[in-house]
Design an enzyme around this catalytic site. Structure first.
Site, PDB file in Angstrom:
ATOM      1  N   ASP A  78       0.829  -1.214   0.000  1.00 24.97           N
ATOM      2  CA  ASP A  78       0.000   0.000   0.000  1.00 24.97           C
ATOM      3  C   ASP A  78       0.863   1.262   0.000  1.00 24.97           C
ATOM      4  O   ASP A  78       1.999   1.249   0.473  1.00 24.97           O
ATOM      5  CB  ASP A  78      -0.899  -0.033   1.248  1.00 24.97           C
ATOM      6  N   ARG A 100      -0.285   9.259  -9.856  1.00 26.38           N
ATOM      7  CA  ARG A 100      -0.420   8.049  -9.033  1.00 26.38           C
ATOM      8  C   ARG A 100       0.202   6.823  -9.696  1.00 26.38           C
ATOM      9  O   ARG A 100       0.824   5.994  -9.030  1.00 26.38           O
ATOM     10  CB  ARG A 100      -1.916   7.753  -8.784  1.00 26.38           C
ATOM     11  N   HIS A 133       2.670   3.249  -8.773  1.00 27.96           N
ATOM     12  CA  HIS A 133       2.459   1.823  -9.058  1.00 27.96           C
ATOM     13  C   HIS A 133       3.660   1.261  -9.823  1.00 27.96           C
ATOM     14  O   HIS A 133       4.086   0.129  -9.596  1.00 27.96           O
ATOM     15  CB  HIS A 133       1.185   1.623  -9.888  1.00 27.96           C
ATOM     16  N   GLU A 179     -12.122  -4.883  -5.394  1.00 24.25           N
ATOM     17  CA  GLU A 179     -12.653  -3.525  -5.225  1.00 24.25           C
ATOM     18  C   GLU A 179     -11.869  -2.502  -6.058  1.00 24.25           C
ATOM     19  O   GLU A 179     -12.341  -1.388  -6.294  1.00 24.25           O
ATOM     20  CB  GLU A 179     -12.590  -3.101  -3.741  1.00 24.25           C
ATOM     21  N   LEU A 183      10.851 -20.654  -3.973  1.00 24.41           N
ATOM     22  CA  LEU A 183       9.781 -19.798  -3.441  1.00 24.41           C
ATOM     23  C   LEU A 183       8.626 -19.662  -4.431  1.00 24.41           C
ATOM     24  O   LEU A 183       8.848 -19.512  -5.638  1.00 24.41           O
ATOM     25  CB  LEU A 183      10.362 -18.416  -3.124  1.00 24.41           C
ATOM     26  N   ARG A 207       1.771  -4.999   6.130  1.00 21.72           N
ATOM     27  CA  ARG A 207       1.093  -3.948   5.355  1.00 21.72           C
ATOM     28  C   ARG A 207       1.918  -2.677   5.431  1.00 21.72           C
ATOM     29  O   ARG A 207       2.317  -2.253   6.523  1.00 21.72           O
ATOM     30  CB  ARG A 207      -0.319  -3.681   5.880  1.00 21.72           C
ATOM     31  N   ARG A 212      -5.482  -2.003   8.444  1.00 23.34           N
ATOM     32  CA  ARG A 212      -6.676  -2.810   8.145  1.00 23.34           C
ATOM     33  C   ARG A 212      -6.316  -3.906   7.149  1.00 23.34           C
ATOM     34  O   ARG A 212      -5.249  -3.879   6.532  1.00 23.34           O
ATOM     35  CB  ARG A 212      -7.814  -1.936   7.623  1.00 23.34           C
TER      36      ARG A 212
HETATM   37  C1  FPP Z   1      -2.150   0.117  -3.345  1.00 23.13           C
HETATM   38  O1  FPP Z   1      -1.602   1.404  -3.245  1.00 23.13           O
HETATM   39  C2  FPP Z   1      -1.505  -0.620  -4.431  1.00 23.13           C
HETATM   40  C3  FPP Z   1      -2.144  -1.204  -5.472  1.00 23.13           C
HETATM   41  C4  FPP Z   1      -3.603  -1.182  -5.628  1.00 23.13           C
HETATM   42  C5  FPP Z   1      -1.395  -1.860  -6.546  1.00 23.13           C
HETATM   43  C6  FPP Z   1      -0.192  -2.643  -6.118  1.00 23.13           C
HETATM   44  C7  FPP Z   1       0.494  -3.204  -7.276  1.00 23.13           C
HETATM   45  C8  FPP Z   1       1.831  -3.174  -7.450  1.00 23.13           C
HETATM   46  C9  FPP Z   1       2.753  -2.618  -6.450  1.00 23.13           C
HETATM   47  C10 FPP Z   1       2.461  -3.775  -8.662  1.00 23.13           C
HETATM   48  C11 FPP Z   1       2.197  -5.230  -8.792  1.00 23.13           C
HETATM   49  C12 FPP Z   1       3.042  -5.842  -9.810  1.00 23.13           C
HETATM   50  C13 FPP Z   1       2.641  -6.750 -10.714  1.00 23.13           C
HETATM   51  C14 FPP Z   1       3.630  -7.314 -11.612  1.00 23.13           C
HETATM   52  C15 FPP Z   1       1.247  -7.172 -10.860  1.00 23.13           C
HETATM   53  P1  FPP Z   1      -2.566   2.680  -3.401  1.00 23.13           P
HETATM   54  O2  FPP Z   1      -2.583   3.099  -4.815  1.00 23.13           O
HETATM   55  O3  FPP Z   1      -3.901   2.364  -2.840  1.00 23.13           O
HETATM   56  O4  FPP Z   1      -1.841   3.727  -2.531  1.00 23.13           O
HETATM   57  P2  FPP Z   1      -2.534   4.981  -1.794  1.00 23.13           P
HETATM   58  O5  FPP Z   1      -3.302   4.388  -0.645  1.00 23.13           O
HETATM   59  O6  FPP Z   1      -1.373   5.799  -1.351  1.00 23.13           O
HETATM   60  O7  FPP Z   1      -3.405   5.679  -2.791  1.00 23.13           O
END
Ligand code: FPP
Length: 257
Positions: free
Chosen positions: A37, A50, A54, A84, A148, A205, A211
């Protein structure tokens, strides 16, 4: 080459004599689950869109996978996209759905070299074809690996999983292939998407949120929970090893004394 994480790992050759602060290699969690997160906030703090968060978060996945593999973690489940998350703006969803096709071609060689096996927990229907084919290709290419298991929770939701499990079980009861008197925690677990995986020992987390966000609700019943304020893109091997060391200081009682 000098291992920069030696202070956490102790001496890999001498498993019974780790240095302090250290990880006891004989007591490493078998299954670690991570809610990655804070990507959006990390990006916002830097004046970036944003999706840049990612993208940076994606780059962290291999690093932490290798750190986990190095100490003998057997399963690493990463929450990459929840049921969600479809509610997010279309551009952000599209960006997230393109990450597997960037991630796997870039990282698969090293993951194969480390004997990592890729798998996915979630609903494949409703994933775009390009997302699904990238992940299925990685699953296929690593299916004989024995190290793994890097398990991507993708289009995953805990409540949906429990309801789907109950539906499947009721169907089996009606078909006479499952008998209600056999229902217990173990048989119910076999109806979860993680049927063949052990429950997580440790949930991490990032980003300071406290949460579960519909993650592995059945499986986390007895897991140790560990939170850090670090946003996922800034989560390092060092922080990961801090979580492991803290896990090792906890006494797991499973309701006993
Ligand atoms: C939550 O942060 C993160 C996600 C919804 C996406 C997580 C995905 C990755 C880190 C990449 C995964 C990689 C592959 C190859 C599938 P948020 O955007 O909710 O953060 P915020 O709470 O600060 O807005």
């Amino acid at each position: 080459m000098l291992n920069p994480f030696k202070k956490w790992l102790g001496n890999l050759e001498k498993k019974d004599a780790p240095i302090s602060p250290s990880i006891d290699l004989a007591n490493v969690p078998t299954h670690v689950a991570i809610i990655m997160d804070g990507n959006g906030r990390w990006a916002k703090q830097r004046g970036l869109p944003r999706v840049a968060g990612h993208h940076s978060g994606m780059k962290n996945v291999k690093k932490i996978t290798i750190a986990a593999n190095d100490i003998g973690v057997k399963v690493l489940t990463m929450y990459a996209f929840s049921t969600e998350n479809w509610k997010r703006p279309k551009e952000e969803v599209e960006f997230l759905m393109k990450l597997p096709q960037e991630f796997f071609p870039m990282e698969i060689a090293e993951l194969v070299e480390k004997n990592v096996r890729i798998r996915m927990t979630g609903w494949k229907e409703s994933l775009p074809d390009h997302t699904l084919s990238a992940i299925e290709d990685a699953i296929e290419r690593t299916k004989h690996n024995t190290g793994l298991i890097l398990n991507f929770a993708l289009n995953y939701g805990g409540r949906k999983e429990i309801l789907a499990g109950i539906q499947d079980m009721v169907q089996d009861v009606q078909a006479g292939t499952f008998h209600m008197e056999d229902l217990d925690e173990e048989t119910f677990s076999s109806y979860m998407l993680t049927e063949d995986l052990p429950d997580p020992d440790l949930l991490i987390r990032t980003s300071g949120e406290l949460r579960l966000s519909n993650f592995l609700l059945w499986q986390l019943a007895y897991s140790e929970l560990w939170f850090t304020d670090a946003y996922w893109p800034e989560f390092t091997e060092d922080i990961f090893y801090q979580a492991i060391a803290e896990y090792q200081r906890r006494a797991r009682r499973y309701g006993g004394i």
